[in-house]
Write an enzyme that holds these catalytic residues in place. Structure first.
Site, PDB file in Angstrom:
ATOM      1  N   CYS A   1       0.868  -1.180   0.000  1.00  0.00           N
ATOM      2  CA  CYS A   1       0.000   0.000   0.000  1.00  0.00           C
ATOM      3  C   CYS A   1       0.899   1.222   0.000  1.00  0.00           C
ATOM      4  O   CYS A   1       1.708   1.403   0.917  1.00  0.00           O
ATOM      5  CB  CYS A   1      -0.899  -0.007   1.233  1.00  0.00           C
TER       6      CYS A   1
ATOM      7  N   CYS B   1      -0.899   3.718  -6.415  1.00  0.00           N
ATOM      8  CA  CYS B   1      -1.777   3.024  -5.467  1.00  0.00           C
ATOM      9  C   CYS B   1      -1.897   1.614  -5.992  1.00  0.00           C
ATOM     10  O   CYS B   1      -2.146   1.417  -7.196  1.00  0.00           O
ATOM     11  CB  CYS B   1      -3.153   3.698  -5.392  1.00  0.00           C
TER      12      CYS B   1
END
Length: 265
Positions: free
Chosen positions: A74, A188
């Site tokens: 992440c 992302c």
């Protein structure tokens, strides 16, 4: 020979774009894929919230599953909490950073786009990567607040309107210099899961989309060089922090990636 799994952590299912390359490089390593769906999305949380939440969750996950290594799949969690996690855990921790260096090496026009969550694109870490590796480039940034949720919906099999992908791409391409952008960094881990939708939304075929999945897999394999797992097919599992109907809807997408067992933290 070890039975210790690799723990891959994300706020949701975006880290599947990292788990895939890792599974390809280390096919015998069991995977525990942990999704903090109770805290999703991280991109709209404050830095203080993420810096407190992520180390605490990973501490519990490490205690339960005893992994050989942790991957924070992440970008938002990595740019904010990676140092905190490394200080708290006594095992290797691999983070995820925007692929600005390879983008700078690849661009021909000198214009790079960075598409991430609002929390990622505003980080000083992105400033530092840009200064170190893309000082001669124009780096456009756009924080797409709803795109991670749209990617989750796609993997649940839901119909997602094209506007959910057109808006983020327009946020980059409409900036000064956007017409010359030839590389887009997907900052992302959710975003590579819908890369085809972003390509279509851009209306252009000359933009290369880059993400960090392959690089993370290489780093993981390097840190685990010399470790051996059983030759038997590994058992992979997914772990969620909340029981929801959305988890049930994700079952086919998880099973397609070998994650056939589900736990809850």
């Amino acid at each position: 020979m070890t039975s210790a799994p690799l723990l891959i952590f994300d706020s949701g299912i975006g880290g599947l774009s990292v788990a895939g390359p890792i599974m390809s490089r280390l096919p015998n390593a069991p995977i525990v894929y942990a999704a903090d769906n109770a805290g999703f999305p991280y991109g709209s949380k404050t830095e203080a919230e993420i810096a407190a939440r992520v180390p605490a969750l990973l501490g519990r996950l490490v205690e339960r599953y005893r992994p050989a290594l942790v991957v924070i799949a992440c970008n938002t969690a990595s740019t904010i909490a990676l140092d905190h996690v490394r200080a708290a855990l006594d095992l290797p921790v691999v983070g995820t950073v925007p692929a600005i260096k390879p983008a700078a090496e690849r661009t021909r026009t000198g214009v790079i786009g960075v598409l991430g969550t609002p929390a990622t694109v505003r980080q000083r870490y992105v400033d530092d990567l840009t200064a170190r590796f893309a000082a001669g480039c124009t780096v456009l940034r756009h924080g797409a607040s709803g795109l991670a949720a749209a990617a989750e919906a796609v993997l649940r099999g839901e119909t997602v309107p094209e506007s959910e992908f057109e808006g983020p791409m327009r946020g980059l391409l409409a900036q000064d210099g956007g017409a010359c952008m030839d590389v887009c960094v997907l900052a992302c881990t959710h975003f590579p899961l819908v890369e085809d939708r972003l390509v279509a939304a851009s209306g252009r075929q000359d933009i290369a989309f880059l993400d960090g999945g392959a690089g993370i897999a290489r780093r993981t394999a390097h840190l685990l060089a010399g470790r051996r797992w059983s030759e038997d097919e590994p058992a992979h599992r997914a772990v969620f922090t909340a029981r929801t109907a959305a988890v049930d809807a994700l079952a086919p997408a998880l099973a397609a990636r070998g994650l056939t067992q589900t736990d809850y933290l």
